[in-house]
Design an enzyme around this catalytic site. Structure first.
Site, PDB file in Angstrom:
ATOM      1  N   ARG A  38     -91.201  36.174  19.105  1.00 15.02           N
ATOM      2  CA  ARG A  38     -92.209  35.499  18.267  1.00 15.02           C
ATOM      3  C   ARG A  38     -92.880  34.372  19.065  1.00 15.02           C
ATOM      4  NH1 ARG A  38     -95.851  35.254  14.164  1.00 15.02           N
ATOM      5  NH2 ARG A  38     -95.648  33.487  12.789  1.00 15.02           N
ATOM      6  N   THR A  83     -84.688  31.878   3.348  1.00 12.66           N
ATOM      7  CA  THR A  83     -83.607  31.671   2.375  1.00 12.66           C
ATOM      8  C   THR A  83     -83.465  32.958   1.557  1.00 12.66           C
ATOM      9  OG1 THR A  83     -85.280  30.550   1.030  1.00 12.66           O
ATOM     10  CG2 THR A  83     -83.689  29.155   2.153  1.00 12.66           C
ATOM     11  N   THR A 118     -87.385  27.337   0.279  1.00 11.89           N
ATOM     12  CA  THR A 118     -87.124  27.334  -1.164  1.00 11.89           C
ATOM     13  C   THR A 118     -85.621  27.431  -1.406  1.00 11.89           C
ATOM     14  OG1 THR A 118     -89.203  28.495  -1.462  1.00 11.89           O
ATOM     15  CG2 THR A 118     -87.687  28.473  -3.339  1.00 11.89           C
ATOM     16  N   CYS A 258     -90.082  35.836  -1.835  1.00 14.58           N
ATOM     17  CA  CYS A 258     -90.054  34.679  -2.746  1.00 14.58           C
ATOM     18  C   CYS A 258     -89.722  35.054  -4.188  1.00 14.58           C
ATOM     19  CB  CYS A 258     -91.393  33.955  -2.680  1.00 14.58           C
ATOM     20  SG  CYS A 258     -91.696  33.222  -1.059  1.00 14.58           S
ATOM     21  N   ARG A 327     -91.038  42.584   3.696  1.00 15.79           N
ATOM     22  CA  ARG A 327     -89.758  42.080   3.197  1.00 15.79           C
ATOM     23  C   ARG A 327     -89.565  42.421   1.720  1.00 15.79           C
ATOM     24  NH1 ARG A 327     -90.258  36.030   5.081  1.00 15.79           N
ATOM     25  NH2 ARG A 327     -92.348  36.459   4.326  1.00 15.79           N
TER      26      ARG A 327
HETATM   27  N1  LIG Z   1     -93.614  33.623   2.731  1.00 12.95           N
HETATM   28  C1  LIG Z   1     -94.168  32.778   1.895  1.00 12.95           C
HETATM   29  O1  LIG Z   1     -95.306  32.912   1.581  1.00 12.95           O
HETATM   30  C2  LIG Z   1     -93.426  31.579   1.339  1.00 12.95           C
HETATM   31  C3  LIG Z   1     -94.091  30.774   0.431  1.00 12.95           C
HETATM   32  C4  LIG Z   1     -93.459  29.646  -0.039  1.00 12.95           C
HETATM   33  C5  LIG Z   1     -92.163  29.364   0.367  1.00 12.95           C
HETATM   34  N2  LIG Z   1     -91.527  30.185   1.233  1.00 12.95           N
HETATM   35  C6  LIG Z   1     -90.184  29.817   1.670  1.00 12.95           C
HETATM   36  O2  LIG Z   1     -90.292  29.309   2.991  1.00 12.95           O
HETATM   37  C7  LIG Z   1     -89.124  29.653   3.740  1.00 12.95           C
HETATM   38  C8  LIG Z   1     -89.534  30.401   4.996  1.00 12.95           C
HETATM   39  O3  LIG Z   1     -90.150  31.618   4.620  1.00 12.95           O
HETATM   40  P1  LIG Z   1     -91.068  32.449   5.616  1.00 12.95           P
HETATM   41  O4  LIG Z   1     -91.772  33.440   4.754  1.00 12.95           O
HETATM   42  O5  LIG Z   1     -91.876  31.554   6.462  1.00 12.95           O
HETATM   43  O6  LIG Z   1     -89.956  33.177   6.491  1.00 12.95           O
HETATM   44  P2  LIG Z   1     -90.207  34.018   7.834  1.00 12.95           P
HETATM   45  O7  LIG Z   1     -89.106  34.996   7.917  1.00 12.95           O
HETATM   46  O8  LIG Z   1     -91.621  34.479   7.901  1.00 12.95           O
HETATM   47  O9  LIG Z   1     -90.045  32.939   8.995  1.00 12.95           O
HETATM   48  C9  LIG Z   1     -88.898  32.258   9.258  1.00 12.95           C
HETATM   49  C10 LIG Z   1     -88.818  31.993  10.757  1.00 12.95           C
HETATM   50  O10 LIG Z   1     -87.667  31.195  10.969  1.00 12.95           O
HETATM   51  C11 LIG Z   1     -87.043  31.653  12.158  1.00 12.95           C
HETATM   52  N3  LIG Z   1     -85.646  31.213  12.125  1.00 12.95           N
HETATM   53  C12 LIG Z   1     -84.616  31.736  11.412  1.00 12.95           C
HETATM   54  N4  LIG Z   1     -83.498  31.012  11.611  1.00 12.95           N
HETATM   55  C13 LIG Z   1     -83.846  30.005  12.460  1.00 12.95           C
HETATM   56  C14 LIG Z   1     -83.119  28.928  13.045  1.00 12.95           C
HETATM   57  N5  LIG Z   1     -81.846  28.728  12.748  1.00 12.95           N
HETATM   58  N6  LIG Z   1     -83.781  28.126  13.883  1.00 12.95           N
HETATM   59  C15 LIG Z   1     -85.088  28.312  14.172  1.00 12.95           C
HETATM   60  N7  LIG Z   1     -85.826  29.302  13.642  1.00 12.95           N
HETATM   61  C16 LIG Z   1     -85.194  30.138  12.798  1.00 12.95           C
HETATM   62  C17 LIG Z   1     -87.240  33.137  12.161  1.00 12.95           C
HETATM   63  O11 LIG Z   1     -87.121  33.671  13.456  1.00 12.95           O
HETATM   64  C18 LIG Z   1     -88.660  33.255  11.585  1.00 12.95           C
HETATM   65  O12 LIG Z   1     -89.641  33.290  12.587  1.00 12.95           O
HETATM   66  C19 LIG Z   1     -88.250  30.442   2.793  1.00 12.95           C
HETATM   67  O13 LIG Z   1     -87.357  29.578   2.156  1.00 12.95           O
HETATM   68  C20 LIG Z   1     -89.233  30.961   1.769  1.00 12.95           C
HETATM   69  O14 LIG Z   1     -88.618  31.217   0.523  1.00 12.95           O
HETATM   70  C21 LIG Z   1     -92.134  31.278   1.747  1.00 12.95           C
END
Ligand SMILES: NC(=O)c1ccc[n+]([C@@H]2O[C@H](COP(=O)([O-])OP(=O)(O)OC[C@H]3O[C@@H](n4cnc5c(N)ncnc54)[C@H](O)[C@@H]3O)[C@@H](O)[C@H]2O)c1
Length: 426
Positions: A38, A83, A118, A258, A327
């Site tokens: 990434r 999460t 979240t 989510c 996902r």
């Molecule tokens: N996708 C959405 O639109 C959205 C909207 C609101 C809230 N959220 C919340 O935001 C959070 C992240 O969601 P996302 O959709 O961005 O996830 P995602 O899977 O797209 O991205 C998460 C990133 O974190 C990295 N990662 C995982 N463990 C790690 C670690 N220990 N150290 C460093 N990097 C690490 C992964 O490699 C990945 O690139 C979740 O809690 C989700 O519920 C997501």
């Protein structure tokens, strides 16, 4: 409190990357992610999530790294890691705990750590804080400070971006809340709501998503009832929506990272307090049943017309329209269910990465509409923009004479169908 200038965003996915790019307009920002592929892609100006366009990414003053030793001493760390839930639908806070330990090694005295993932109320103070304390030897609330700010963006939504939506912010102390409010406000025109405390901000986010889940579940339940009555829910909704306070939810599959996950976080927190969450879990159950329900509708219609196997083309595999995000997509459950009924199913999605679909689900995805095959049934599963115009052209080339067109999303309601095709919707 020192002025904030250096920020590290931990986790550069759908949430972390747009945030890091936005903050980099006003602050010195480093994005850190465990996933080296990434980081390599981002460094080359490619965002596989499709949230940030190549030229914007290349122009951003954002440093990215997969090297945890390069993120020491920042003023603020923002954790935006996944999460998910485990197989039994219990919260899996493994990534949050791991990211907290990474930050624990990097945080300096006086630093602030904000969780954006979240979670249920209590995770920031009861899990993130102690994990950082353990690794750093610093004391939460004295040597470093915690904050929580939920992320509200939607994948694929170019209107409600980090710079355009109200940011809920909370801090361990009023000074921390103010500093974080100013930091987020610097990139969204000051559109910040300071929540009373961290637990309140955590709770606000988790109910935003649980509320959507429950509302969709209600519409899915009435869909099942109306179908038994021979009514189309889309027609019923078109009429009901003319009332000023009718909520405009639509039936369908509820997947993604989510809405189909977060209610379980709230449910778990409730259960620990010995409150059985009736409506939250009922909503989850109904929405999870929807794939089987839809496959059943399709399967029964097909076998009523022709015994044995049918050829089916499913349009769309992503968990929602206009994103490559696979996902928890529930379309795969529809596909598997139809296959289990003996049908042969092809899947076409022009947006998802075929390699990711193979890796995630063992599913072959056709990136282009098949030019040489015609199907007994075409299932419109995901309302990607590019599917909207199919009835006016491509549909006649993929639907066999007399085919069924199952329009799960109601995208083609009112459109003329190819001759002898039977149009069905929920
Ligand atoms: N996708 C959405 O639109 C959205 C909207 C609101 C809230 N959220 C919340 O935001 C959070 C992240 O969601 P996302 O959709 O961005 O996830 P995602 O899977 O797209 O991205 C998460 C990133 O974190 C990295 N990662 C995982 N463990 C790690 C670690 N220990 N150290 C460093 N990097 C690490 C992964 O490699 C990945 O690139 C979740 O809690 C989700 O519920 C997501």
């Amino acid at each position: 409190m020192n002025p904030i200038s250096r920020i590290v965003v931990v986790g550069l996915g759908y949430v972390g990357l747009p945030l890091a790019v936005g903050l980099a307009k006003r602050f010195q920002v480093t994005g850190f992610d465990l996933d080296r592929s990434r980081i390599d892609e981002l460094a080359a100006g490619k965002d596989r999530t499709g949230e940030i366009d190549g030229p914007v990414l290349k122009a951003a003053k954002l440093a990215v790294t997969a090297d945890a030793s390069a993120i020491g001493g920042a003023d603020v760390y923002i954790i935006t890691v996944p999460t998910p839930v485990d197989e039994a639908n219990h919260p899996d806070l493994g990534a949050v705990a791991a990211a907290s330990r990474t930050v624990g090694k990097a945080v300096r005295r006086g630093g602030i750590v904000v969780l954006e993932s979240t979670v249920y109320p209590g995770v920031t103070e009861d899990i993130v804080g102690p994990a950082i304390e353990q690794v750093s030897g610093l004391v939460s609330g004295r040597d470093f400070f915690l904050g929580y700010s939920p992320e509200r963006i939607n994948p694929g939504d170019r209107e409600h971006t980090v710079e355009r939506i109200t940011k809920v912010v909370a801090g361990q102390t009023p000074e921390v809340a103010k500093a974080l409010g100013d930091m987020y406000g610097a990139i969204n025109g000051g559109n910040v709501f300071l929540a009373r405390d961290i637990r309140t901000a955590e709770a606000a986010k988790v109910i935003e998503n649980a509320q959507r889940d429950i509302n969709i579940a209600f519409i899915n339940e009435v869909t099942m009832i109306f179908n038994k009555m021979g009514l189309s829910v889309h027609e019923v909704l078109a009429a009901a929506r003319t009332k000023w306070n009718f909520l405009p939810f639509a039936p369908g599959l509820v997947g993604g990272h989510c809405i189909s996950v977060d209610p379980y976080y709230l449910a778990e927190a409730a259960t620990r307090l010995r409150h059985h969450p009736e409506i939250i879990l009922a909503g989850r159950r109904i929405n999870d049943e929807m794939a089987g329900y839809i496959a059943g509708q399709i399967g029964r219609a097909l076998t009523a017309r022709k015994a044995g196997a049918s050829d089916i083309l499913v349009l769309g595999l992503a968990f929602k329209e206009n994103v490559p995000d696979l996902r928890n997509t529930k379309v795969i459950d529809v596909v598997r269910d139809l296959e289990a009924r003996g049908h042969k199913v092809d899947v076409h999605d022009p947006i998802v990465d075929p390699e990711a679909a193979r890796h995630e689900y063992g599913q072959t995805v056709l990136p282009a509409l098949p030019a040489d095959r015609r199907y007994d049934a075409v299932v419109m599963a995901v309302a990607h923009h590019s599917f909207a115009g199919l009835p006016a052209g491509g549909l006649a080339r993929i639907a066999a004479p007399g085919a069924f067109v199952f329009d799960i999303k109601g995208l083609w309601r009112g459109a003329a169908m190819p001759a002898d095709c039977t149009y069905l919707t929920l």
